[in-house]
Design an enzyme around this catalytic site. Structure first.
Site, PDB file in Angstrom:
ATOM      1  N   GLU A 427       0.945  -1.072  -0.019  1.00 37.61           N
ATOM      2  CA  GLU A 427       0.092   0.050   0.078  1.00 37.61           C
ATOM      3  C   GLU A 427       0.741   1.307   0.147  1.00 37.61           C
ATOM      4  OE1 GLU A 427      -2.947  -0.303   3.182  1.00 37.61           O
ATOM      5  OE2 GLU A 427      -3.753  -2.041   2.177  1.00 37.61           O
ATOM      6  N   GLU A 506      -3.662  -8.839  -0.435  1.00 34.65           N
ATOM      7  CA  GLU A 506      -4.239  -8.972   0.829  1.00 34.65           C
ATOM      8  C   GLU A 506      -5.799  -8.678   0.557  1.00 34.65           C
ATOM      9  OE1 GLU A 506      -2.343  -6.092   3.611  1.00 34.65           O
ATOM     10  OE2 GLU A 506      -4.192  -5.479   4.444  1.00 34.65           O
TER      11      GLU A 506
END
Length: 776
Positions: A427, A506
């Site tokens: 991220e 994820e």
């Protein structure tokens, strides 16, 4: 237990062998874990050998001093670090070396120091390392004292005082293993042997054994390089010795030996076969260095249309993400604690782990090899742009250190057959809609390719639509496109770009996400967030993140029960109910309401992969329900009755699995359960002892929360206590713990080499529990 026994056996036999090898002028790798002195504060002059440290605490490493501290909402680590303490800690160790070691090269290897470490030998600084997850080595040779009566002092400063430095618990101190390595001036480099599978199938494997050597003497030398391949059963299946190679004074040599293995035993998740390559440097007919490298023979690939293939078998990667802490143990995690966790994950059906979001320990990676668990290796949580609750983290060091840290990880882990993919970021908030963002990613991907050819690289993209990586060409530069959550976006991207390989880096615990993995052939796999609850990333009063398949104590959460019904190949039946009346409250796995007076309507679910499930209440059938096409749970609404509820799963009309719960009476006694009957006297070997509060008939009392006091015989120690409650502020380093959901754990370690350990658990108004464990 067989995995940890194997690892410990290898450790002890390696130490024994290397002691012998030293007499043969070869390498010695000796544990440097014991006999350190520690001070938890910044100490002026602590790097100097003459500094008086007699009053410091004596301990062995691995050691995480943060986990020993008190929870405090005002601690600088904040929500990211789990509100545990930060600061500066110093470690010192005194040691001597014999005169006959003067002509040797002597190095020290650290598997990880948190964080911003600086290492000194006899007052001289050897260097600093900001990244606490990186392994590193320093050459001590020119600074050492040799001979009788001449001592050496190594000092390590670990500084995590600048906070907040992590979005999740990091730990503090020398929290991984340390080794002292002695070699001849001509030696293999650190991480200098790479066994690469160039091609493999059931008939034959083509290997390249690549060896990097250094000559640290002032004289040229002629050497031969010998490679022996040892099969999983311990037989030598091939030995090849090279022609003589010239090694210049103060020079380096890179040499690759090609060889073939007939009928290789391939590594996969069901049969994790491991070979060893014993490489030797021979000069003048004498062995002057030797390294043993464990490896596996396997072929892994990703296809755009069909996902992931292992040894020509198309399988789904069913993964979880794991942080590097293990709850009450903090960052200093014994190998047997990881083994316990891996076994639980495999019960669910997990076959892969994403190490989030930093490198794991070397023994963690080796255990994945041995247990047949694939790995997504990951380097960083941030590049140059910070994240909330971790503003003073690796983002401060990425520019100067990313290349060194990435290179070292790739070199360290390139022999692990379990590693099937790398991620270079999680991220990431740097601007990926810019030439600079493209370059940062490509530089990292290219570096890994240069060290491990054919290793696919991804990163966990964050909100790709907003960052424009799906439309600006960035995603097309990735070997495999990885995305966190928003599974439908990844589906849409692939179906618009069918030549792109995709994976969920994820994912949440949603049914919709599971169906995408199940039904889309091109979806290579998913990694759930997370396998276990972890410390930090929680809002006070909670101190533990609550998104795991298991809590930190290893107790199954309902997410784990449901996931097992989706991922396991075995028949699964799990029974849960709403904790409060008429469909309110959390899902719980018991038949004992917390308030009998107000509980009359029970909403019940059964997670099962069986063709049909029948539910019984006190022996009376509540109906049979078939398996839904979308794998959703089967639901019943019942009038609550005390007694027994039972769910039976059937395939082909035959009972194949069941689960039942009985209503518990008042708490009466404590029962102790252990997961293994023996333990060795080794830091990496611990045993979990679970204290359960039960009624007179032995039924768990899930609403009981008494304070339980543990005691233990003198030949062992209580390492930590835990109960899995996310808002508990009790210290982990203690001998007492309140029960939560009717139980709590004590983690013990042996202090003697033989005998029997006695553990007792007491609580007011309850009959005490006792158990024994043998030391072997």
């Amino acid at each position: 237990m067989k995995y940890i026994k194997s690892v410990l056996f290898i450790f002890f036999t390696t130490v024994s062998f290397l002691s012998f090898a030293q007499n043969a002028n070869s390498r010695v790798e000796a544990s440097f874990d014991n006999d350190w002195s520690f001070k938890q504060e910044d100490v002026v002059g602590a790097e100097k050998p003459e500094y008086a440290d007699a009053g410091w605490r004596k301990l062995s490493v691995p050691h995480d001093w943060s986990i020993e501290g008190e929870y405090d909402k005002l601690n600088a680590t904040g929500r990211g670090g789990g509100y545990l303490p930060s600061g500066i800690g110093w470690y010192r160790k005194r040691f001597t070396l014999a005169d006959d070691q003067k002509d040797k090269k002597i190095s020290i290897e650290f598997d990880g120091v948190l964080a911003n470490s600086e290492v000194f030998i006899n007052g001289k600084s050897l260097g600093k390392r900001p990244n606490g997850y990186s392994g590193f080595s320093y050459d001590l040779t020119s600074f050492l004292n040799f001979g009788k009566g001449k001592s050496n002092v190594i000092a390590v400063k670990a500084d995590n005082s600048v906070q907040p430095a992590s979005r999740y618990y990091a730990g503090a101190g020398i929290y991984r293993h340390v080794r002292l390595v002695t070699t001849n001036p001509i030696h293999f480099d650190h991480w200098g042997v790479f066994v690469r599978t160039k091609k493999s199938d059931a008939k034959q494997a083509e290997l390249s054994v690549e060896m990097n050597l250094t000559n640290e003497s002032n004289s040229p030398s002629s050497v031969e390089l010998q490679v022996s391949i040892i099969s999983p059963s311990g037989k030598t299946v091939k030995t090849i010795t090279s022609t003589k190679q010239n090694l210049t004074a103060s020079g380096k040599l890179n040499y690759a030996q090609l060889l073939t293995i007939d009928q290789p035993e391939l590594w996969d998740v069901e049969s994790p076969n491991l070979y060893k390559a014993v490489t030797k440097i021979i000069s003048g007919g004498k062995e002057i260095d030797q390294k043993t490298t464990e490896f596996g023979i396997r072929e892994a690939r990703f296809e755009a249309a069909s996902g992931f293939w292992l040894n020509d078998k198309n399988i789904k990667i069913k993964g979880v993400c794991l942080h590097h802490d293990a709850g009450s143990l903090g960052a200093a995690v014994p190998l047997s604690a990881w083994e316990r966790r891996f076994k639980l994950l495999k019960e669910v059906g997990v076959n892969a782990i994403r190490v989030g979001h930093n490198p794991a320990s070397p023994e963690f990676m080796s255990l994945c090899d041995k247990m047949g668990i694939m790995v997504m290796n990951e380097t960083f949580d941030t590049w140059t742009t910070s994240k909330n609750n971790g503003e003073n983290g690796y983002n401060l060091y990425f520019k100067d250190w990313w290349e060194r840290d990435t290179r070292d990880l790739a070199l360290r882990d390139r022999n692990h057959p379990s590693v099937v993919i790398y991620s270079v970021g999680n991220e990431i908030r740097d601007n990926l809609d810019s030439p600079e963002g493209f370059k940062k990613y490509k530089d990292q991907q290219d570096l890994i390719h240069s060290i491990i050819p054919d290793m696919p690289v991804t990163m966990a993209l964050f909100r790709p639509s907003a960052s424009k990586v799906y439309t600006n060409g960035f995603a097309q530069t990735m070997d495999i496109v990885g995305q966190n959550y928003r599974e439908s976006e990844l589906v849409n991207f692939h179906e618009a770009n069918p030549t792109q390989k995709v994976i969920g880096t994820e994912n949440g615990h949603t049914q919709a996400g599971w169906l995408i993995l199940r039904d889309k052939p091109y979806m290579a796999g998913q990694f759930l967030w997370t396998g276990f609850n972890y410390l930090g990333e929680a809002d006070w009063p909670e101190v533990t993140n609550n998104q795991g398949l298991f809590d930190i104590s290893g107790r199954w959460r309902t997410e784990g029960l449901q996931r097992q019904s989706w991922w396991s190949d075995k028949p699964v039946v799990h029974l849960v109910r709403r904790d409060d009346n008429a469909g309110k409250g959390d899902w719980v796995a018991n038949w004992t309401p917390s308030d009998f007076d107000t509980y009359d309507i029970a909403n019940v679910q059964v997670y099962s992969n069986c063709e049909e499930v029948e539910l019984f209440l006190n022996g009376k059938s509540q109906g049979v329900k078939p398996k839904p096409a979308n794998d959703s749970p089967r639901n019943w609404e019942l009038n609550f009755e005390k007694g027994t509820i039972k769910a039976v799963g059937r395939n082909g009309g035959k009972d194949v699995s069941f689960e039942e719960f009985k209503t518990a009476f008042e708490p009466a006694k404590i029962v102790l359960e252990v997961e293994k009957s023996s333990i060795s006297n080794n830091w990496d070997d611990v045993v979990y002892v679970t204290a359960k509060v039960v009624d007179k008939d032995g039924n768990l009392c899930p609403n009981a929360t008494p304070l339980i006091n543990f005691s233990i015989s003198e030949n062992a120690e209580i390492v930590a206590v835990e109960n899995g409650f996310n808002a508990s502020h009790e210290k982990f380093k203690d001998t007492k713990r309140f029960a939560y959901k009717g139980s709590c754990n004590a983690i013990i370690r042996a202090k003697a080499s033989n005998g029997e350990i006695t553990i007792t658990a007491k609580s007011e108004d309850l009959t005490s529990g006792t158990t024994k464990i043998s030391i072997k």
